[in-house]
Write an enzyme that holds these catalytic residues in place. Structure first.
Site, PDB file in Angstrom:
ATOM      1  N   GLU A 192      41.913  19.320  40.663  1.00 17.45           N
ATOM      2  CA  GLU A 192      40.997  19.571  39.547  1.00 17.45           C
ATOM      3  C   GLU A 192      41.260  18.575  38.413  1.00 17.45           C
ATOM      4  O   GLU A 192      42.401  18.331  38.045  1.00 17.45           O
ATOM      5  CB  GLU A 192      41.185  21.003  39.031  1.00 17.45           C
ATOM      6  CG  GLU A 192      40.211  21.337  37.919  1.00 17.45           C
ATOM      7  CD  GLU A 192      40.125  22.827  37.663  1.00 17.45           C
ATOM      8  OE1 GLU A 192      40.041  23.613  38.642  1.00 17.45           O
ATOM      9  OE2 GLU A 192      40.162  23.200  36.483  1.00 17.45           O
ATOM     10  N   LYS A 231      31.042  39.531  41.835  1.00 18.27           N
ATOM     11  CA  LYS A 231      30.636  38.125  41.653  1.00 18.27           C
ATOM     12  C   LYS A 231      30.641  37.402  42.997  1.00 18.27           C
ATOM     13  O   LYS A 231      29.721  36.649  43.307  1.00 18.27           O
ATOM     14  CB  LYS A 231      31.637  37.498  40.671  1.00 18.27           C
ATOM     15  CG  LYS A 231      31.467  36.052  40.392  1.00 18.27           C
ATOM     16  CD  LYS A 231      32.302  35.603  39.185  1.00 18.27           C
ATOM     17  CE  LYS A 231      33.815  35.753  39.381  1.00 18.27           C
ATOM     18  NZ  LYS A 231      34.582  35.217  38.242  1.00 18.27           N
ATOM     19  N   ALA A 237      32.481  23.898  28.025  1.00 20.01           N
ATOM     20  CA  ALA A 237      31.461  24.847  27.581  1.00 20.01           C
ATOM     21  C   ALA A 237      30.958  24.493  26.184  1.00 20.01           C
ATOM     22  O   ALA A 237      29.823  24.761  25.826  1.00 20.01           O
ATOM     23  CB  ALA A 237      32.016  26.265  27.607  1.00 20.01           C
ATOM     24  N   HIS A 272      41.957  38.785  34.361  1.00 25.54           N
ATOM     25  CA  HIS A 272      41.281  38.043  33.290  1.00 25.54           C
ATOM     26  C   HIS A 272      41.670  38.657  31.935  1.00 25.54           C
ATOM     27  O   HIS A 272      41.699  39.886  31.794  1.00 25.54           O
ATOM     28  CB  HIS A 272      39.764  38.095  33.497  1.00 25.54           C
ATOM     29  CG  HIS A 272      39.041  37.237  32.508  1.00 25.54           C
ATOM     30  ND1 HIS A 272      38.666  37.700  31.271  1.00 25.54           N
ATOM     31  CD2 HIS A 272      38.670  35.936  32.559  1.00 25.54           C
ATOM     32  CE1 HIS A 272      38.072  36.709  30.601  1.00 25.54           C
ATOM     33  NE2 HIS A 272      38.062  35.629  31.371  1.00 25.54           N
TER      34      HIS A 272
HETATM   35  P1  FAD Z   1      33.372  36.471  34.677  1.00 22.85           P
HETATM   36  O1  FAD Z   1      33.464  36.559  36.138  1.00 22.85           O
HETATM   37  O2  FAD Z   1      32.065  36.774  34.049  1.00 22.85           O
HETATM   38  O3  FAD Z   1      34.510  37.412  34.076  1.00 22.85           O
HETATM   39  C1  FAD Z   1      34.838  37.370  32.704  1.00 22.85           C
HETATM   40  C2  FAD Z   1      35.269  38.766  32.236  1.00 22.85           C
HETATM   41  O4  FAD Z   1      34.155  39.668  32.274  1.00 22.85           O
HETATM   42  C3  FAD Z   1      36.341  39.401  33.121  1.00 22.85           C
HETATM   43  O5  FAD Z   1      37.176  40.172  32.306  1.00 22.85           O
HETATM   44  C4  FAD Z   1      35.543  40.293  34.064  1.00 22.85           C
HETATM   45  O6  FAD Z   1      36.310  41.384  34.547  1.00 22.85           O
HETATM   46  C5  FAD Z   1      34.402  40.764  33.158  1.00 22.85           C
HETATM   47  N1  FAD Z   1      33.143  41.012  33.871  1.00 22.85           N
HETATM   48  C6  FAD Z   1      32.620  40.281  34.872  1.00 22.85           C
HETATM   49  N2  FAD Z   1      31.435  40.777  35.248  1.00 22.85           N
HETATM   50  C7  FAD Z   1      31.196  41.868  34.462  1.00 22.85           C
HETATM   51  C8  FAD Z   1      30.144  42.818  34.367  1.00 22.85           C
HETATM   52  N3  FAD Z   1      29.084  42.773  35.180  1.00 22.85           N
HETATM   53  N4  FAD Z   1      30.227  43.793  33.426  1.00 22.85           N
HETATM   54  C9  FAD Z   1      31.306  43.855  32.588  1.00 22.85           C
HETATM   55  N5  FAD Z   1      32.346  42.991  32.639  1.00 22.85           N
HETATM   56  C10 FAD Z   1      32.292  42.008  33.569  1.00 22.85           C
HETATM   57  N6  FAD Z   1      35.991  27.229  31.655  1.00 22.85           N
HETATM   58  C11 FAD Z   1      35.196  26.230  31.202  1.00 22.85           C
HETATM   59  O7  FAD Z   1      34.684  26.302  30.070  1.00 22.85           O
HETATM   60  N7  FAD Z   1      34.929  25.127  31.986  1.00 22.85           N
HETATM   61  C12 FAD Z   1      35.439  24.984  33.229  1.00 22.85           C
HETATM   62  O8  FAD Z   1      35.180  23.985  33.903  1.00 22.85           O
HETATM   63  C13 FAD Z   1      36.290  26.019  33.734  1.00 22.85           C
HETATM   64  N8  FAD Z   1      36.806  25.946  34.987  1.00 22.85           N
HETATM   65  C14 FAD Z   1      37.554  26.984  35.471  1.00 22.85           C
HETATM   66  C15 FAD Z   1      38.038  26.931  36.794  1.00 22.85           C
HETATM   67  C16 FAD Z   1      38.800  27.964  37.318  1.00 22.85           C
HETATM   68  C17 FAD Z   1      39.297  27.884  38.741  1.00 22.85           C
HETATM   69  C18 FAD Z   1      39.110  29.093  36.501  1.00 22.85           C
HETATM   70  C19 FAD Z   1      39.953  30.195  37.049  1.00 22.85           C
HETATM   71  C20 FAD Z   1      38.645  29.166  35.199  1.00 22.85           C
HETATM   72  C21 FAD Z   1      37.851  28.125  34.665  1.00 22.85           C
HETATM   73  N9  FAD Z   1      37.338  28.172  33.372  1.00 22.85           N
HETATM   74  C22 FAD Z   1      36.539  27.151  32.898  1.00 22.85           C
HETATM   75  C23 FAD Z   1      37.656  29.290  32.484  1.00 22.85           C
HETATM   76  C24 FAD Z   1      36.582  30.413  32.557  1.00 22.85           C
HETATM   77  O9  FAD Z   1      35.355  29.939  32.071  1.00 22.85           O
HETATM   78  C25 FAD Z   1      37.092  31.571  31.716  1.00 22.85           C
HETATM   79  O10 FAD Z   1      38.230  32.141  32.308  1.00 22.85           O
HETATM   80  C26 FAD Z   1      36.070  32.628  31.378  1.00 22.85           C
HETATM   81  O11 FAD Z   1      36.646  33.495  30.391  1.00 22.85           O
HETATM   82  C27 FAD Z   1      35.649  33.525  32.532  1.00 22.85           C
HETATM   83  O12 FAD Z   1      34.790  32.934  33.397  1.00 22.85           O
HETATM   84  P2  FAD Z   1      34.394  33.720  34.774  1.00 22.85           P
HETATM   85  O13 FAD Z   1      33.320  32.976  35.428  1.00 22.85           O
HETATM   86  O14 FAD Z   1      35.611  34.032  35.536  1.00 22.85           O
HETATM   87  O15 FAD Z   1      33.803  35.059  34.112  1.00 22.85           O
END
Ligand code: FAD
Length: 301
Positions: free
Chosen positions: A22, A172, A56, A156
């Site tokens: 990455e 998801k 972001a 998270h």
């Molecule tokens: P989600 O899956 O939406 O989860 C976020 C939170 O919301 C969690 O606590 C989850 O339990 C909760 N949640 C999920 N769905 C629901 C629902 N339907 N109702 C209520 N609660 C819910 N960030 C960047 O800005 N750019 C990047 O390029 C980037 N790359 C990353 C790569 C990896 C491998 C990882 C692990 C993280 C990366 N991140 C990046 C960080 C990421 O954007 C953050 O961790 C962000 O806070 C969560 O994104 P997510 O897609 O996991 O969110």
């Protein structure tokens, strides 16, 4: 056009453990030549894919696309672009995903992203509130894309409980993800627990563990403050003592030794490969990979 392969297909075809890498887009274009030299050095690891993060906040978003395309067309790597949906419109996401497809890139990491810092952010006003919303959107509009999602072995940081985070992570994945890459973590048991919780929920996609090659005590502290991972107390003390004794070089030695041990446990326990958070630095990744390889060769002979 040279159309890319899906990462899930590459994982399925790979018979041995692999590394994926990455990178983040350097903010300043003047840093690109040295960035690409780093990537070139890391090609020695024969990475299964190379992913490029998405700021972001906006400053380097177009760089994500450009660098991803260069990795593919100039460096012959299988790339994946990250994309976040926080604060984005459907139009903006469509424009990014279409540009990706036009560049022949077939893989995207679908993420929610984080609220901008220092502002009173209204999630309810967002068109897309969760990573799963972006997965559904991308899957329905671009059915041919390979889609990765994030998983959190240490939970998270926003989640009220491990169980709710596992449920939402599974939701998801079920929305159309092809594979998962985890946040960095230091205790292999956390990864195996996440895998077990996903399998219990009927999610059978590959889950790649994310490993951080530690570069210095300061960078470790910065990373830990952002990502919500757990650092075992004894390991923290080892890093702290190394920092006091020999600075960044000594911290890296501890980090390499720990990462090699962690990777051995992960691969022995069935992880398909290892995703390295390179921080755009080659040396430590190369040392870790070399040590892992020589251990594997020793085992085989
Ligand atoms: P989600 O899956 O939406 O989860 C976020 C939170 O919301 C969690 O606590 C989850 O339990 C909760 N949640 C999920 N769905 C629901 C629902 N339907 N109702 C209520 N609660 C819910 N960030 C960047 O800005 N750019 C990047 O390029 C980037 N790359 C990353 C790569 C990896 C491998 C990882 C692990 C993280 C990366 N991140 C990046 C960080 C990421 O954007 C953050 O961790 C962000 O806070 C969560 O994104 P997510 O897609 O996991 O969110």
């Amino acid at each position: 056009m040279n159309i890319g392969q899906h990462i899930q297909q590459r994982i399925a075809e790979k018979k041995e453990p692999f590394f994926s890498l990455e990178f983040f887009p350097p903010k300043d274009i003047a840093q690109w030549p040295s960035f690409f030299q780093t990537v070139e050095r890391l090609k020695a690891l024969d990475p299964l894919f190379a992913s490029v993060t998405y700021g972001a906040g906006g400053s380097t978003q177009s760089h994500t696309l450009e660098i991803t395309a260069k990795l593919k067309h100039e460096m012959q790597l299988e790339p994946m672009a990250h994309l976040t949906c926080v604060g984005a419109s459907a139009e903006k996401l469509t424009s990014f995903l279409s540009a990706l497809q036009e560049s022949g890139i077939n893989n995207v990491m679908a993420l929610r992203g984080d609220a901008p810092k220092g502002v009173d952010f209204d999630w309810n006003a967002c068109e897309f509130q969760h990573g799963s919303d972006l997965v559904r959107f991308a899957r329905s509009r671009y059915p041919q894309l390979g889609i990765g999602v994030a998983g959190y072995p240490s939970c998270h940081p926003d989640a009220p409980s491990f169980a709710s985070d596992w449920d939402y992570t599974a939701e998801k994945a079920a929305a159309g993800a092809d594979f998962m890459v985890t946040q960095l973590f230091f205790d292999p048991r956390e990864y195996f627990s996440l895998v077990d919780r996903m399998r219990e929920r009927g999610i059978n996609i590959p889950i790649l563990p994310g490993i951080l090659p530690v570069q210095s005590f300061e960078s470790l502290r910065r990373t830990m403050s952002m990502c919500g991972a757990n650092l075992p107390g004894s390991l923290y003390l080892d890093f702290e003592a190394a920092h006091a004794k020999g600075g960044a070089q000594a911290v890296r030695e501890v980090g390499v030794a720990y990462a090699v041990q962690q990777i051995r446990q992960l691969l022995d326990g069935g992880a398909p490969g290892i995703h390295l958070y390179t921080l755009n630095m080659a040396e430590t990744c190369l040392r870790i990979a070399e040590a892992v390889k020589s251990e594997q060769t020793g085992k085989a002979s």
